[in-house]
Each structure stands twice: as structure tokens, then as C-alpha cells.
Scaffold this motif. Sequence first.
Motif, PDB file in Angstrom:
ATOM      1  N   ASP A  34       0.813  -1.218   0.000  1.00  0.00           N
ATOM      2  CA  ASP A  34       0.000   0.000   0.000  1.00  0.00           C
ATOM      3  C   ASP A  34       0.848   1.271   0.000  1.00  0.00           C
ATOM      4  N   ASN A  35       2.148   1.117  -0.039  1.00  0.00           N
ATOM      5  CA  ASN A  35       3.037   2.270   0.054  1.00  0.00           C
ATOM      6  C   ASN A  35       3.518   2.717  -1.332  1.00  0.00           C
ATOM      7  N   ASN A  70       1.348   6.159   2.399  1.00  0.00           N
ATOM      8  CA  ASN A  70       0.416   5.060   2.525  1.00  0.00           C
ATOM      9  C   ASN A  70      -0.841   5.419   1.741  1.00  0.00           C
ATOM     10  N   ARG A  85      -3.677   4.054   1.562  1.00  0.00           N
ATOM     11  CA  ARG A  85      -4.961   3.865   2.248  1.00  0.00           C
ATOM     12  C   ARG A  85      -5.248   5.016   3.196  1.00  0.00           C
ATOM     13  N   THR A  86      -4.203   5.477   3.914  1.00  0.00           N
ATOM     14  CA  THR A  86      -4.398   6.527   4.925  1.00  0.00           C
ATOM     15  C   THR A  86      -3.969   7.908   4.441  1.00  0.00           C
ATOM     16  N   ASN A  87      -3.237   7.955   3.315  1.00  0.00           N
ATOM     17  CA  ASN A  87      -2.689   9.206   2.761  1.00  0.00           C
ATOM     18  C   ASN A  87      -1.621   9.833   3.653  1.00  0.00           C
TER      19      ASN A  87
END
Length: 852
Positions: free
Chosen positions: A500-501, A518, A520-522
Amino acid sequence: MKKAILFLAVLLALPLLLNAWADWQSVANQHFRIYFKDGWSAQAEAALGTLEYYRPKLEQITGNSKGQIPINIQDLGNLANGYTDPVGTRIALFAYPPTSDELAIGEDWWQMVACHEYLHELQITKASGTLALLRLLFGNILYPHLWQPGWMTEGITVYGESKLSALTGRLNGGTYPSTITALAKSGRLPSPTKASYFSYDTPHANHYTYGGAFYEYLTKTYGEDKLAQLFNNTSSSTWSYSSVLLPNLYLDKAFTATFGKDVAGLWADWQAYEQAKNYVLPERTLTSDGWMKSDLRYYNGKIYYIEGKALKTGPSSSFMNYRLCRLDASSLQNQASLHPETVVLQSGEFPAGYAIAGDKLYYTRSEWKRGFDNVDYDGLGSVAELWQMNLTTGKKQKVFSGMLRSFCPQSDGSIVLSLDNQTHTRSTLARLRPGSSEPEAFYEAGGLVYSILERGSNLVMGMKLPWRLGGTYLLETSARRVSALVNTSGYTVPLAIEGDNLVFNGVLDNLYAGYVMNMRTNRIQRISNCSDVRSPVLLPGNRTAFLSLGSRGYDLCLENTRLTNFDIPASAKPSGQITSPGQPKSSPGSFVRNGHASSYLSNIGHLLVPRVAHIPILYGTGDSLVIGALLYGNDAVGDFPAWTATLQYDTFLQRWMYQVALENNFFNPVHQVLGYSNDDDQTLTAQQYMSLYQSQNYGLASVYAGFSFETRDDYSRKVWTPFIQSDFTGPYTNLSLRGYVPLETREFMPSDRNRTGWQGLAQLHQQLPLSSELKASAFVADDPDADADEVFGRIRGYDKDFDVNRGAFLQATVYKPVLKIRQGIWAPQIYIEDINLGVFYDMAMPFDKAFE
């Protein structure tokens, strides 16, 4: 005499006769005339509007304004450049917008390149008082700023381009600031003299870098209004011409009058200012040779990177090549064991980079292709070739050639290609399937796609939208929907995806740094606390390898992985929706679009005005006094790059003497040089040649062929000389071969003899061990009907010519740099790079005597 008059008439009328065939159009207002070929009208109008919008700012910086300046747009494929000819009053803009180096930091390519070149025109052509009168009388060669140090010439344009926007220009792009500060921290910023020359000590820095940073310091310290005052001081006294040799005579006085200190004092203050900056160098560098390194990657336990490096072998001479290097990642711990393996060696850069998938390496190289809209390169343009190499067997094959900007191998075996449109304003994404030679287009991007990564069925792209810096976006291929992934107005380059990075490079706070986000989390984290981090690779074992810009260039670095949370600063505030803000609210004002014929009439008007030089001639010998003038001019687009005319009157012989010459590129790829003189026994010359083959890669590099025609001895001699030239290049060798066949006949255009001769020239430049080189040439002739004094020249060390028409002539010299000086003095301005030792051997052998 009738023949001479007829020739002169044709020579003078040629531009007018060709007007009906010309294919240039133009758009113009009172300040600029933009010439362009068919298909480029929208870009010409965009360039005109951009120049007009920024013109007041550029005039304010230089304190100068101009009348209508001719500018031509040329397409040379993936070559990004431009140039100003202030002597010939013309500007050329190459159409390709770069998206992957320091020139990529710009909202718009015309904003960068057009304003940069116009700044040259404004600053260099500033002259007042006596100097303005001298320039008017004797030609543009007497512009005083033509004779200033190189860092003044290029520095003001780098400074100016960087003041048009906080997001534009090399001083805002990370690379130049890091270069200067790294040099300052190591005490290696050059003197004002050395800053004007290329040095192998600092191959990554030059007069652009030093001059731009120096001007920025001056304006921060004293105010930008001082620049116009400085240029007024340096362009108003005849002492300005002394700057080329003795800058202390006037240049120091001009700087003192403007800033209160001479150049040396200001230069020392600037160095101290740079040394005091907060800047963190790498903890550990694995290499120390510097030069150019880029595109670091990790794959299957190996480290790969591109390196460009030159070896200095003689006076003004070196061998430069580029290679893709490979290292075992396990060897990085032991610096002494680093021995990079060369995977690919080539003569030029890797224009669209490289990629590895399975056991296949994909890499790119540049090559020439015909059919581009330009004059300077005979219609040749540079395209990218995509090659595939089996890493096990070493077998290579070319898989694609075209306007390739970036690519990405896919997990299904296909390759996604980013291809420029005709005007380099948009990219088409196409898929090249295994075994196919024709890519299938599947997406028309809204900008230029310069980086592609695979993320499942979607793509992560580095894309430059109009009037934005390049950013990172997600393309959902099935929905054909694009969204911002890294939400910033700063420049970013997606490098790799690990789970995801997303690992990316970015210029978000005026430094070129590495980041991981990331998806997913920004959450964004900065990689390393080093100020300059390029191509970071997160290795197993909590280690990070990256490239960093130091005082000698780019080096490979290794650190324990250190990630710190990063918030995008206000200066790089988010870009919001994926829509272009458009060109600044500018208008070229009232402008006129001209078709082919009327545009070319304007070009011919430029051609007919002698502007380069109009120099009076006055000399005497014995009872004779000769008076006259030399005129020199050129056109605006490069179809007729030069003409000269000399008119003289001998008061003793009471006769007029005249010479005319014209260079003609109108019939590209055929080049012509025509000339006539009534002084040297009615000499008429005509040369035609053309390029038959051109390559940018090792092997056969070029083939030229043509013929020359010359009359001699009051038309009693008429010599035709067909010739052919071929050039070969290799990593350590350059070889040139030329063959000439002089012909004369008593029947056709009769000469005073029948003659069929042969002359051949071979020139070799060879790298030798111990950083030395061989330069050798061999000239062989079998031309028995030629006069003895018209074939060979003089042997070095002799005061007598080699007067034979059948023989061989060999010259060989071995050079080696033996002492590195790489320093200079300010007054007189002298710079010495190296002291070279040379040994030469010359031999001349007449065939007749040798075989008696």
C-alpha cells in the motif's frame, strides 16, 4: 563578366524566388513575431500570449525593451532546448517540454524556455550612449554584454525564469539550490573566473548554476531593482569591452557603483551566505566519483542505476558514455568491495529510463528519425527506442521506436507506453502486447505522462497537466477516471509501489527529497533527514539506498531507514480538482496571423538588413589605399543562416573589388554555400552537400555526400569535386573517413586540363590507457594533374610546404593530462583546466620519389 553578373543576380534574387515555396507561417504583435510550420498555430499563439504576459516583468529585470523580435518554433523530437542569437536578432524555441530533470520544474514550457531566451535578448542587447552609437554604426557584434563573463550571461536568465512564479524555474527546483549549498559546505564554490568555464571538478554545475544563485543572493540582499541599474552601468562605457580580458577595469567599477562592492567582495559574501544555510549531507556515501547518476532501483537482490561520466584525456578532449550499472545489494555494506557491473553501455542518455520484469531488462536510447518540423537539424528529430534484453542470455532486440516519454511492463507481459502527440502537449497511453509491433491506444491523457506504475488493474501516473507542475495521479483504467494521489501543487515523481506504500520523489519545500505515502491513509513520511534524496529504495534489513547531490555530482548513499512524518507546506498547497487553471489571464493584444507568403516576406525583410556586422575597411600598401565595407546578415528562421558582402575600392588601381557569399538551407536536407569574388582572378565557389544517414548510437554515426565547384585563374580552371564522408563512433574511439575526387575536363564547362584525381583523409581519436589519447590523421592523394602546391599543406616544424600531388601525409599526437590546475585569476581573466603533455610525429612521403 557576363557570367559573374548573372551569378550575382541569381544569388541576390534566390530568396525572393523561393518565397512561393516557403512553408513558414507567423503570428505577430508589436513585440514578437512567432514563425511556425503547419500544425503548430495553437502553440505559436500560446507562446505569443505567454511572452506578452511576462514581457513587462522581464523588461523590468533587465531595464531594457525591444522592438519586434523574430522567434521560430522548431520540433526536434525529444530534444529540449532553445537559443538566442542576439547578433543575428533571432530566437529559436525547441518544442519538447522536459518532464524529468531540473527543466521540468515549470508550469508551462513556453513560460520557461521563451522567457529565458527573451531575457537573453533583452540583457545582451542593452547598450546606451557611445556604445549604442558604435553598435548602430558597426553592427550587433559590438553589443557590450556579448563580452561579459558566462555566469552573467546565463545567470540572469536562470534568475529571471525563477521569478515568474514560485513554482517555476531552476532556482525553485531543488537541484540548483542543492548543488550550490553542497559546494559551499565543502568549500568548493568556484572563483568568479572559474564559474564561467566547464570544469571536470564539478561536472554537474556550470555558469547557469553559479550565476543564477549569485543574482538571487544580490537581489535578496540589495533588491531586484539593482539589476537594471547594474546592466545600465555595464552597458554605457567603452570600457565594457575590456571585461573579456580585464574585468577589473570596468566590471568591478560597475558592480561597486551598483552594490558598493566589487565582484570579488560580493562573491565572497555570497559564498559565506551559502555556507551558513541549514543543509544536511548524507551520513554515508558509497561512491565518491560524483558525475551523473540517476534512476536507482532494486530488483531481485540487485541494485541498478544509470551513470554518465567522461574521462578527460587531452586538451579540450574527453570520452563520455552512459551505462546501466548493477551491484549486489549484499555488497553495499563493504564499500571497498563495490565493483559495479556494466549491463548496458551507450553513447547517450536513457531518454525514457529502464525497467525490469522477470528475466527481461527494458531500456531506452535515443535515435534520429526524419519528418520533424525544424530547420536546424535538417528535419531530423530525436525519438526513443525501446530495447529488450534477456538478463540470462544477454540477447537484445528492439521492440518499439517513437515519441516515447515513459513506459511500464505489465504483469501480463504487455508494456504500457506513454506517447506524445504531434505538439508534445498530451500523451496517449497505449498497450504493446507480446509479439506485436503496433501498440493499441486505450487512454488519451489530459497532459504529459512521464512515469507509469502498475497497481493491480489500475495505473499510478506522473502527469503534467497544462499550467501545473507534474503531479502523481491514479488512473482507474476500467472507469477511465483520474484522481490526484499526492494532493499537492509541487512537483512529484512516482517511483515504486510496495504493497500500500507509494515511494516518490518530490520538490515540495525547495529541496529534492524522497517520500513514502500510505495510499490507504494518505499519510506521507519523509525518507532520511538528508537534504537531497533521489530515487530512494527501501531495502530489506531496514536499510535505505538513495542517490544524493554532493559537491562532485551524484553519489550512491546508504543509511538505516529513517522515516519522519511530513505535512505538505503551505507553499505547495493542494491542487484540488483535476482541472487546468489555464494560461495566466494574458493576451497577446492585437495580433496578426500571416500565411505562408506574407510570413516569408517578413523573413526576407529580416534577411536583407545587414545586422551582424557592417565594418568599414581602410588599409594601404605602398601607393595604394583601399576603402570599403563588410556587411553580414542572416534570416529569422535559419533557411539562410548567413550572407556576407564586401565592397572595396582601390584608389591606386582605380577599380572596385567585391565578394558575396550566401549559405542556403532552404532545400533541407541539402545545404548550399555560394560565393563569388572578382578580386582573386574571378573566383566562383558553390558547394552542395546533404546528410544520407545519421545515428546517435555506437557504430556508423553519419554519412554525408555532396560536391563542390570552383573556378580559378580567371575562369581558366573549373574544378568539380564530388566527396563523401562517413563517421564511426565507439565507447573509446571516433573515426572519420573522407574521400574526394577532383575532376576537370576540356569538354564540359571547359577547364585548361583533363584531370581525374583522388584524395582521402582519415582522422582517428582513440582513448589510450592511463587517461591518455591518440589523435591521428592520414591524408593520401593520387592527383597527378593537379598543381603541386594545391594538394598538401605544411608539416609541423617546417617552414616549407609539401609541394607534391602524389603522396601520403601522416600526423599523430599522443596527449596526457599531467597536472590539474583548474583555477583562474580575475585580472587578467585567465582560466586553466589542465596542463597536458603532448608528443607528435609527422611524416610526409611523395609517391613518385618513394617508388623510383
